[in-house]
Scaffold this motif. Structure first.
Motif, PDB file in Angstrom:
ATOM      1  N   CYS B 585       0.825  -1.207   0.000  1.00 40.02           N
ATOM      2  CA  CYS B 585       0.000   0.000   0.000  1.00 40.02           C
ATOM      3  C   CYS B 585       0.856   1.253   0.000  1.00 40.02           C
ATOM      4  CB  CYS B 585      -0.898   0.005   1.234  1.00 40.02           C
ATOM      5  SG  CYS B 585      -1.902   1.495   1.331  1.00 40.02           S
ATOM      6  N   CYS B 591      -0.472   5.947   7.261  1.00 39.70           N
ATOM      7  CA  CYS B 591      -1.758   5.375   7.656  1.00 39.70           C
ATOM      8  C   CYS B 591      -1.760   4.990   9.128  1.00 39.70           C
ATOM      9  CB  CYS B 591      -2.049   4.144   6.806  1.00 39.70           C
ATOM     10  SG  CYS B 591      -3.607   3.363   7.231  1.00 39.70           S
ATOM     11  N   ASN B 593      -3.956   2.919  10.379  1.00 43.27           N
ATOM     12  CA  ASN B 593      -4.386   1.528  10.501  1.00 43.27           C
ATOM     13  C   ASN B 593      -3.339   0.532   9.985  1.00 43.27           C
ATOM     14  OD1 ASN B 593      -6.615   3.004  10.995  1.00 43.27           O
ATOM     15  ND2 ASN B 593      -7.957   1.990   9.519  1.00 43.27           N
ATOM     16  N   ILE B 603      -2.427  -4.579  -3.410  1.00 44.40           N
ATOM     17  CA  ILE B 603      -3.746  -4.670  -2.800  1.00 44.40           C
ATOM     18  C   ILE B 603      -4.790  -4.337  -3.864  1.00 44.40           C
ATOM     19  CG2 ILE B 603      -5.265  -3.691  -1.039  1.00 44.40           C
ATOM     20  CD1 ILE B 603      -2.513  -2.972   0.405  1.00 44.40           C
ATOM     21  N   LEU B 616      -6.757  -3.109   3.183  1.00 40.87           N
ATOM     22  CA  LEU B 616      -6.900  -4.369   3.900  1.00 40.87           C
ATOM     23  C   LEU B 616      -7.610  -4.168   5.233  1.00 40.87           C
ATOM     24  CD1 LEU B 616      -3.414  -6.004   3.260  1.00 40.87           C
ATOM     25  CD2 LEU B 616      -5.582  -6.385   2.057  1.00 40.87           C
TER      26      LEU B 616
END
Ligand code: SF4
Lengths: 315, 628
Positions: B585, B591, B593, B603, B616
């Motif tokens: 990613c 990010c 997360n 992805i 994801l």
């Protein structure tokens, strides 16, 4: 518009004034005195004194300058001693011939220089671009007087396409055709260097413009690439090409001196060189001031053309 | 060092350098060579042709050996040319530095004088000086140097003014250093490179000019000859014995050409724009190089559909993947928003559709862009041009830069129409007025003859919209059309676009970095990050329940009404450079997360009903989802 032109003309006055001062000062620095040069073997002290009085050379420098300037303003540029005629008459006559030569060379260099630059930019790194770039390099490196001589050798002597030199045929009519026949080679020889410079600059000005957003807009609305190049890009590039044309006019005028010698063109450059060799000071002074003044006026015309082209500076 | 390497890479410049070095070396060793004396006449052997015994280049009109005269003449010409350049550079630089450093009165007087001197065609000044001093090589040298002083003075003054305003010069002044010290230690070192470049580009001219004066008989005097006077003397025998002219003439040509090549090389090597390729010309349409990997058509309802579109920038050996496989489509009357930070590839995506990505360096490497099923990518230029503006039209960001500055807006509108169908003068004008009225420009009859700079930003953008409408296109791609405008004007433009869409059934692709704008106008929105779509779906749904963490952060950036502007920089970190995309990613760095598996591999964009997301571990919105 009228105000703009008027403003430019007014601003030229100090420049013109400065030109006369510079020319006068340079001439006043002359070592030895013109009287001796004029009189040659007859330079007895009495004669020298008389000539000096006649020419006003016994007066103080400042007074002499204003005398000279005042006379010029009334159209009296003095008398050439080597030709024994009024300087202004001679200058005007010769300048006409130079104007024909330099004017045609200027038109040639503007038209072909810009066209070559545009084609070169439109085909950047392509075959046409490379050929033009090389031709330009050759053009700006060759001395115009050498080029002129080689043209005489090739096109006049060997191929017999054009007359070797002069402005008019010795026998026969003085019509336009005869003039063009005589003008072709010197005008081309004179234009070559300036064409190279203009082509070079036009190319880079075009490349600069072609990257701008309004070119993308023109493409986005579906304008044909020809229109994009010649209408959109060239119009915008002209803003930076025109000032260079003004400068090139000076170079063309300068180069005319050599070309006039090579082709025996009866212009003002040849007159000036002869005047220098015979030390005909008044003729040199008058000629230089006159041509410089014309050049200044021409540059005002260039500025006006610029303002016509670019609405943003017309205020 | 890079400078030398760049110079060496330029083969022409290198050739110039080699030739110049050879000529200079030859000139230096001339006195040591076993040559015939250059100035001794031998009337028995006048005008020997080249390759004669004892005279490899022949003899001149006085029987003097041409080879010997050529080498001695070259020596003289070079010496005079370089000397003139040096004198002009030193004097000009001195004047320029003094004027630029002290400014004020001195500057004024000096620059007036310089302007005055530059008002002369150079030869007049040179002739006047020679006239005053008398013919002679020394005087010609002085004249040529003097004529070029103003050029150096003006250039160097400009540079000096720039330097004199820098902090380090102020600091030196405050620390009590004398002006002379500052000029010598701070200003001069910065000016010297400029002087050298100016010299390298003018020394060729100086050699030509001195040769010219000699040619006129005003320079070197017989029997000594430089190249110019050799040519001048040979002129009278031009027709009978051309070799006497050709020999010195060619020598001047070779020298000046070598210097020019070298000078160009030096200039190019120092020009950063050339190095970065910023001076290359964009072609009429973006280059397409996608082999035969053309995806099959999909989505028959769409008026415009992008399928697996990839656009790259090839700069030197580096490849920037600006657009890395984008699928999108719009239906008639629909408004699709594409949102992302600058550098996300959203504009490049938009420009790729009609081949407007500048090329070089842009290349479309894969995918298709279908207008009503017909692939625009790789379409021949002629057909593509016909579609531009008629099928798909663009509105760009900054209307001051995107409208042609030198044409009246009315003429630009008429031109847009005329690109697709012939139209007469009167009809064209009427149509232009009509278009301006359609975009709610007051007094359209007067405004048609305005130039862009005479209009306000909002009015200009209305002209931009009018131009896009000129040929009743089916799709309008608006690339940040309101970013340069202030908020009230922005709202007007948005509502204008919305009305036009409804009244004309236009499909609009609206590119922006502002979710606030998207919310007002768009039915659907696609979020782009690092050249790919990371989330897509109906605007309402995405605004309420963003799934991708990036989308969520973007939405957080939208200013609440009346709280002024907040910018996207609010997201910490920067998007990755698209020539070094990380594994997995692309958003992982920023990010909240992110987990290890995010960086493991590619992805996919997962579709679920009307929505799609490339993540994801998407954001969850338990409270809202429960409410539904
Ligand atoms: S895939 Fe992982 S790193 Fe990328 S946005 Fe989703 S959670 Fe974040």
């Amino acid at each position: 518009m009228g105000r703009y032109i008027l403003g430019r003309l007014v601003s030229a006055v100090p420049v013109l004034f400065g030109i006369t001062v510079i020319v006068f000062l340079i001439m006043a620095l002359i070592p030895g005195d013109p009287a001796t040069a004029i009189l040659g073997a007859y330079a007895t002290p009495e004669n020298v004194a008389k000539i000096n009085r006649d020419l006003g050379l016994d007066a103080p420098l400042v007074l002499r300058y204003f005398n000279w300037l005042g006379n010029m303003l009334t159209g009296d540029f003095g008398t050439s001693f080597s030709l024994n005629r009024p300087v202004l008459d001679e200058v005007l006559e010769r300048f006409g011939a130079t104007l024909i030569l330099a004017g045609s060379a200027f038109v040639l260099c503007a038209v072909f220089g810009i066209a070559a630059g545009v084609v070169s930019a439109a085909n950047q790194y392509g075959a046409a671009d490379k050929a033009i770039t090389f031709a330009v390099l050759l053009g700006i490196s060759i001395p115009s007087f050498f080029l002129g001589m080689m043209m005489i050798l090739g096109f006049a002597v060997t191929l017999r396409w054009f007359p070797v030199s002069g402005m008019w045929p010795i026998y026969g009519d003085r019509d336009l055709w005869a003039l063009l026949d005589h003008l072709a080679m010197p005008a081309v020889a004179l234009a070559v260097v300036a064409t190279g410079v203009v082509a070079r600059l036009s190319r880079s000005a075009m490349l600069e413009v072609l990257r701008q957003d309004f070119i993308r807009t023109a493409r986005a609305k579906g304008v044909h690439e020809r229109g994009v190049i010649w209408r959109h890009a060239l119009r915008a590039a002209m803003v930076s090409i025109i000032p260079v044309l003004g400068i090139q006019a000076g170079f063309v005028l300068s180069g005319a001196v050599y070309i006039e010698i090579v082709f025996q063109w009866p212009g003002i450059g040849r007159m000036l060189v002869n005047a220098i060799l015979t030390r005909d000071i008044l003729l040199v002074q008058g000629g230089v001031v006159f041509v410089a003044a014309c050049y200044v006026l021409f540059n005002i015309a260039v500025d006006v053309a610029q303002s016509l082209l670019d609405p943003r500076i017309r205020t | 060092m890079t400078f030398l390497r760049l110079l060496a890479r330029n083969r022409l410049a290198l050739a110039g350098l080699v030739v110049m070095a050879a000529v200079v070396a030859l000139a230096l060793v001339t006195p040591l060579l076993p040559l015939a004396p250059p100035n001794v006449t031998d009337t028995g052997n006048r005008f020997l042709p080249p390759f004669s015994e004892g005279a490899p280049l022949g003899t001149d009109h006085l029987g003097r050996d041409l080879l010997s005269r050529l080498l001695w003449g070259t020596r003289l010409s070079l010496a005079v040319g370089f000397a003139a350049a040096l004198i002009a550079a030193v004097l000009g630089a001195a004047i320029g530095i003094v004027a630029g450093y002290y400014r004020g009165r001195i500057d004024n007087v000096v620059m007036r004088g310089v302007d005055m001197l530059m008002a002369f065609p150079y030869i007049l000044l040179a002739l006047a000086i020679v006239a005053a001093l008398g013919p002679g090589l020394m005087n010609a040298l002085i004249a040529v140097a003097a004529v070029n002083v103003p050029f150096f003075a003006r250039n160097i003054r400009g540079i000096t003014v720039g330097i004199a305003n820098k902090e380090f010069v102020d600091a030196a002044r405050l620390s009590g250093l004398s002006d002379a010290r500052i000029i010598l230690t701070e200003v001069l070192p910065n000016v010297v490179p400029v002087i050298v470049i100016a010299m390298s580009t003018t020394v060729g001219w100086m050699i030509l000019e001195t040769a010219g004066l000699s040619f006129l008989g005003l320079g070197s005097q017989p029997p000594v000859a430089d190249l110019g006077s050799m040519l001048g003397e040979a002129r009278s025998a031009l027709i009978t014995n051309p070799h006497t002219s050709v020999v010195p003439g060619l020598m001047i040509l070779v020298i000046v050409m070598a210097i020019n090549l070298l000078g160009d090389g030096v200039r190019d090597a120092l020009d950063p724009r050339l190095r970065s390729g910023a001076l290359s010309r964009p072609m009429a349409a973006t280059r397409v190089d996608r082999g035969d990997r053309v995806p099959p058509p999909a989505d028959p309802e769409a008026v415009l559909a992008l399928e697996g579109l990839e656009t790259q920038f090839h700069v030197g050996k580096r490849v920037f993947r600006a657009v890395g496989g984008v699928d999108l489509s719009v239906k008639p009357g629909e408004c699709l928003g594409i949102i992302g930070e600058s550098g996300s590839g959203k504009s490049v995506t938009a420009l790729s559709v009609m081949g407007l990505v500048p090329s070089p360096p842009g290349v479309i490497t894969a995918g298709a862009a279908r207008f009503r099923g017909e692939d625009l990518v790789g379409m021949p230029y002629g057909r593509l041009r016909e579609k531009r503006g008629r099928s798909v039209a663009y509105i760009f960001q900054d209307p001051l830069a995107t409208l042609h500055p030198l044409y009246r807006v009315g003429d630009q509108l008429v031109e847009a129409i005329r690109a697709h169908r012939p139209i007469g003068r009167a009809e064209g004008r009427a149509r232009a007025v009509e278009l301006l009225r359609a975009v709610r420009i007051p007094n359209p009859e007067d405004r048609v003859s305005n130039y862009p700079h005479e209009m306000s930003g909002g009015m200009r953008q209305r002209v931009g919209i009018a131009m896009a409408l000129a040929n009743d296109p089916d799709v309008i791609i608006a690339d940040e059309p309101t970013t340069a405008l202030d908020v009230t004007v922005q709202a007007q433009i948005l509502s204008l676009l919305d009305d036009l869409r409804r009244s004309r059934g236009l499909a609009i692709v609206f590119i922006t970095h502002d979710f606030g704008v998207v919310g007002q106008l768009c039915d659907r929105v696609a979020v782009m990050y690092a050249g790919r779509i990371v989330e897509e779906g109906p605007t309402r749904a995405i605004l309420e329940t963003p799934r991708h963490p990036y989308t969520a952060r973007l939405i957080d950036c939208v200013p609440e009404l009346g709280q002024g502007r907040r910018r996207l920089e609010a997201i910490p970190g920067l998007p990755p450079a698209v020539d070094r995309l990380p594994e997995g990613c692309a958003f992982a760095e920023r990010c909240r997360n992110a987990r290890p598996d995010c960086r493991a591999g590619d992805i996919p964009l997962e579709r679920e009903g009307t929505r799609a997301v490339r993540c994801l571990h998407p954001e969850t919105h338990p409270e809202r989802e429960a409410a539904e």
